[in-house]
Design an enzyme around this catalytic site. Structure first.
Site, PDB file in Angstrom:
ATOM      1  CE1 TYR A 181       3.315  -3.424   2.239  1.00 30.80           C
ATOM      2  CE2 TYR A 181       1.259  -2.242   2.584  1.00 30.80           C
ATOM      3  CZ  TYR A 181       2.501  -2.643   3.034  1.00 30.80           C
ATOM      4  OH  TYR A 181       2.931  -2.267   4.269  1.00 30.80           O
ATOM      5  CD  GLU A 182      -2.468  -9.336   4.043  1.00 31.56           C
ATOM      6  OE1 GLU A 182      -3.279  -9.481   4.965  1.00 31.56           O
ATOM      7  OE2 GLU A 182      -2.224 -10.212   3.205  1.00 31.56           O
TER       8      GLU A 182
END
Length: 86
Positions: free
Chosen positions: A61-62
């Protein structure tokens, strides 16, 4: 319900057959596939199957606001999203 191959049989005891959904990794016909569940075995368990190897998926996740900006999420922000994903 999407049970693993280890939890599926006990999980079915409380469900009506018409509502049972089975999720397990399936292999092709025949052959020795150590650690996999064959199509023939899956057909004996339930009416619906989720094919694939979801137990082997890694999620990264970013935040959208961090992509290409040099900014990073704080550990608390990452933990919050991790909790939502689980």
């Amino acid at each position: 319900m999407a049970a693993t191959s280890l939890t599926a049989p006990p999980s079915f005891s409380g469900l009506r057959a018409s509502r049972a959904v089975v999720a397990m990794a399936g292999t092709g016909k025949g052959g020795a596939f150590t650690g996999e569940i064959s199509v023939e075995q899956l057909k004996d368990i339930g009416r619906w199957v989720i094919l694939g190897h979801s137990e082997r998926i890694v999620v990264a996740y970013e935040p959208v606001w961090a992509i290409g900006t040099g900014k990073v999420a704080t550990p608390d922000q990452a933990q919050e999203v991790h909790g939502l994903c689980r």
